[in-house]
Design an enzyme around this catalytic site. Sequence first.
Site, short mmCIF file in Angstrom:
data_model
loop_
_atom_site.label_atom_id
_atom_site.label_comp_id
_atom_site.label_asym_id
_atom_site.label_seq_id
_atom_site.Cartn_x
_atom_site.Cartn_y
_atom_site.Cartn_z
N GLU A 1 57.66 49.97 136.89
CA GLU A 1 58.35 49.69 135.62
C GLU A 1 59.71 49.02 135.89
OE1 GLU A 1 57.80 49.24 132.70
OE2 GLU A 1 59.70 49.47 131.68
N HIS B 1 52.19 46.56 155.67
CA HIS B 1 50.85 46.03 155.87
C HIS B 1 50.72 44.58 155.41
CE1 HIS B 1 49.38 49.91 157.17
NE2 HIS B 1 49.99 50.46 156.14
N LYS C 1 57.08 40.37 121.86
CA LYS C 1 57.18 41.82 121.74
C LYS C 1 55.85 42.43 121.34
CE LYS C 1 59.54 45.69 121.50
NZ LYS C 1 59.99 46.24 122.80
N CYS D 1 53.25 35.30 117.32
CA CYS D 1 53.44 34.62 116.04
C CYS D 1 53.77 35.60 114.91
CB CYS D 1 52.18 33.89 115.63
SG CYS D 1 51.63 32.69 116.84
N ARG E 1 59.48 39.68 117.97
CA ARG E 1 58.10 39.62 118.46
C ARG E 1 57.92 38.55 119.54
NH1 ARG E 1 54.36 41.57 114.39
NH2 ARG E 1 52.84 39.99 114.94
N GLU F 1 61.19 40.46 133.93
CA GLU F 1 60.97 39.87 132.60
C GLU F 1 62.24 39.36 131.93
OE1 GLU F 1 59.21 42.32 129.51
OE2 GLU F 1 60.16 44.10 130.30
N ASN G 1 48.30 33.31 112.67
CA ASN G 1 48.54 34.10 113.87
C ASN G 1 47.17 34.47 114.41
OD1 ASN G 1 49.20 35.97 115.82
ND2 ASN G 1 49.96 37.53 114.40
N GLY G 2 46.94 34.20 115.69
CA GLY G 2 45.65 34.53 116.29
C GLY G 2 45.10 33.36 117.08
N TRP H 1 54.16 31.34 118.72
CA TRP H 1 54.13 31.58 120.17
C TRP H 1 52.95 30.77 120.66
CZ3 TRP H 1 50.97 33.82 123.98
CH2 TRP H 1 51.62 34.17 125.15
N LYS I 1 60.85 45.33 134.47
CA LYS I 1 62.06 45.13 133.67
C LYS I 1 62.90 44.01 134.25
CE LYS I 1 61.47 46.58 130.91
NZ LYS I 1 60.41 47.23 130.29
O1 M6R Z 1 53.34 47.27 122.35
P1 M6R Z 1 52.73 47.62 123.65
O2 M6R Z 1 53.35 48.79 124.30
O3 M6R Z 1 51.23 47.76 123.59
O4 M6R Z 1 53.00 46.36 124.59
C1 M6R Z 1 52.50 46.26 125.88
C2 M6R Z 1 53.27 45.24 126.68
O5 M6R Z 1 53.12 43.98 126.13
C3 M6R Z 1 54.76 45.58 126.76
O6 M6R Z 1 54.96 46.85 127.27
C4 M6R Z 1 55.49 44.55 127.63
O7 M6R Z 1 55.09 44.70 128.96
C5 M6R Z 1 57.00 44.71 127.47
N1 M6R Z 1 57.60 43.42 127.33
C6 M6R Z 1 57.65 45.33 128.62
O8 M6R Z 1 59.03 45.39 128.51
#
Ligand code: M6R
Length: 594
Positions: free
Chosen positions: A471, A494, A589, A2, A27, A478, A101-102, A75, A475
Site C-alpha cells: 500500500e 532473488h 477515483k 467519467c 472521480r 500514484e 459513462n461506460g 476519462w 501511494k
Molecule cells: O473504490 P475502490 O476501493 O473499489 O477502488 C479501488 C481502487 O481503484 C482504488 O483503491 C485505487 O487504487 C486508489 N487510487 C488508491 O489510492
Amino acid sequence: MCGIVGYIGNEDAREIIIKGLKRLEYRGYDSAGIALLKGEDSTFHIYKDKGRVSRLQEITDFSYKSCLGIGHTRWATHGVPNQVNSHPHQSEKSRFFIVHNGVIDNYKELKSEELNGNNFTSDTDTEVIAHIIEKYSNEMKVDEAIRKTMSLLEGSYALAIIDTQNQNKLYACKNKSPLLLGLSDKGIIIASDVMALVGYSTKYVPLKDKTFVEITGINYKTLDIIGKEVEHEVKVIDIDYFNVEKGEYSHFMLKEISEQPSVIRTIISKYFDGEEVILNGDVSKAIKDSDRLYIIAAGTSMNAGYIGKELFEKMALIPTEVHIASEIAYNMPILSKKPLFIFISQSGETADLRAVLVNVRANGYRSLTITNVKTSTLAREADLFVEIHAGPEIAVASTKAYTAQICILAILAYGLSDKHINLRKEFSKLAISIENIIDKREYIETLVKDNLTKRNCFYIGRGIDYYACLESSLKLKEISYIQTEGFAAGELKHGTIALIEKDTPVIAIISQRKINKNTRSNLNEVKSRGARTLVISTWGVHEHGDQIVLDDVYELLSPILTIIPTQFIAYYAALQRNYDIDKPRNLAKSVTVE
Ligand code: M6R
C-alpha cells in the site's frame, strides 16, 4: 472516472451542472463539456475541451439562463483526450446531444452494421450511440428509439440525452455504469453519484440496470427496455455538505490523512457497545457459516484485503483468499463448499468488482460488501453490507478509507475470535498514536527532501509489514510518479536487488518482533550495495538510527499505524514535485469501467 450531470427544471441548469461537475472532479477525468438550451432563441450550444472544469467555465457563455442541459467529465477510453473527443457528442444531423459513462464493447460492429455511410467526427464509442438513436427516431417515437438503441448496445453505459426537437424533456438510461436521479420541487438532476446533488436535492433515485428514464419537468417515468414501468426506490441523501470541502487544508489528501484518528473514533462509536462489538447478526452468521472467505478488491482496497486475510486467519482461524477483482472476474478458481465473497471497495462502484458480484449472485453464492458509500451499487446488490464510516474521501489517493477498511475487517475477525485482546482499547491507542505522527509530519517532510531524490524507490518488509509496503508503494507511485515497488524483503535478493545502485531509496517497515532481524539483514544487503535506507519501526523492535519510530500497537493491527508516515511520504514527495496531489494524472477515483 467519467462524470455525468444533467438538469431540467426552473433553476439555472448551467450553475447546477458546473457545480455538480466540480463535485465529481474527484472521480478523475481529462476533459469536460456541457450542452445547454438557450431558451430565448430555442437553440442548443455545446462548450467542451480537454482540461479541467475551470477551463469549461472559461469557454462557456454565461450571458443567458438555461433550464435544460447535460454536462460531462471524460476519462478517455476511446480516442485521446482532446476537444473533439470530449462529450457531449451529437448525432449525425445534430438532433440528439448525449453524454456517456461506460464502454460499448460492440461499437465497431454497430458502426458497420447499423450506420454504414455515416460520418463521424470523433473516435469515441459514444458518438455511435447518438447516431443510432437518430437513425431509429426516424422510424419510431424518441423513447422507443432510445430503448431500441439500448437493446443493441453491449457493454456499460450511463447516458443523458437531449432531443433538440423536444425542449421539455430529458432522457437517461443505464446499464452497469452508475446513474441516479436527484429530485427537488424545482427540477430533476441526472448524475453519476450523489456528490453532484448535494445542496440541490434531498432525495434521489438510484437507477437499476437496463432502465430507461423520461423526465418532463419534475416528473419522471422509469421503464425497462420494452417500455414496461419498473419500480424504483426513493432514498434520502445524508451527506454533510461541509464534509466535502477542504476547509483549512491545502489538499483533500492532507485533510483525509489527518482525519484518520477521528474516523477510528467514529468506528468505535458505531461498532462497539462498551467493550463488546455490535454487528448485524446476519453478517457474523454469514462469516461463521462459511468454510472459506474470498476477498475481492482492487488497488488500495485489495491491500486492505491482504491485512484482512491475516486478521481472519490469525484471529478467527478462517481460511481466507484475496483476489484481484479484474482477474477473478473471468477466471474463477475452484471454490470451497461454502464460500463467502467479501467485496471491499471505498466507492462501492468499481466495475471490476461488480463484474464478479454479478457472477457470484448468478451462481447463488453469498456476498458481503464492505464500503464507504452505503448508497453504492455494490452495497445495494450484495446480500449483506457493512459501512466503514470514513466520511467522503475526495482525494484520488485513498488514505482514510484504507485504515477504516482494516478496522472493519478487524472487527469482523474479532467478533469470531477468542477475544484475547481488547479491540476497543487497541483502536483507541491507535487513534492517539496516529495523532502523534500527524504532529511530526514536518519532520517527515524533511526526510522526504533528503532521501527521495531518485526516480525510483523500494518499500520492503515481511509478513504483515510486506502488505503495508504494497500500500505504501502504491501511494507513493500514484501521486509522486516515482516508480516504487513494495517487496517482500527476503525476495529482493532473488533478482530485483540488481536494481539497487548508489542512493536508491529503500524504505523498510518493521513492526513484527519475529521477523525484525531478518528484515534488518535484508536492509544491510541493500545498504552494502549503495542504497539510501530509511526505517519505519515500532518502539519494541526499533534500533538506534531508525528514522521513524512509532508506538507499539497490537502487531496484527500495525498497518493502521505504519501506513501513516508512508501516506505523508507520498504526500510530501508529490508536494515537493509540485504535482496535482488530489487529482493525479491518468487516475480516477471511481473506476466504473472494466
Ligand atoms: O473504490 P475502490 O476501493 O473499489 O477502488 C479501488 C481502487 O481503484 C482504488 O483503491 C485505487 O487504487 C486508489 N487510487 C488508491 O489510492
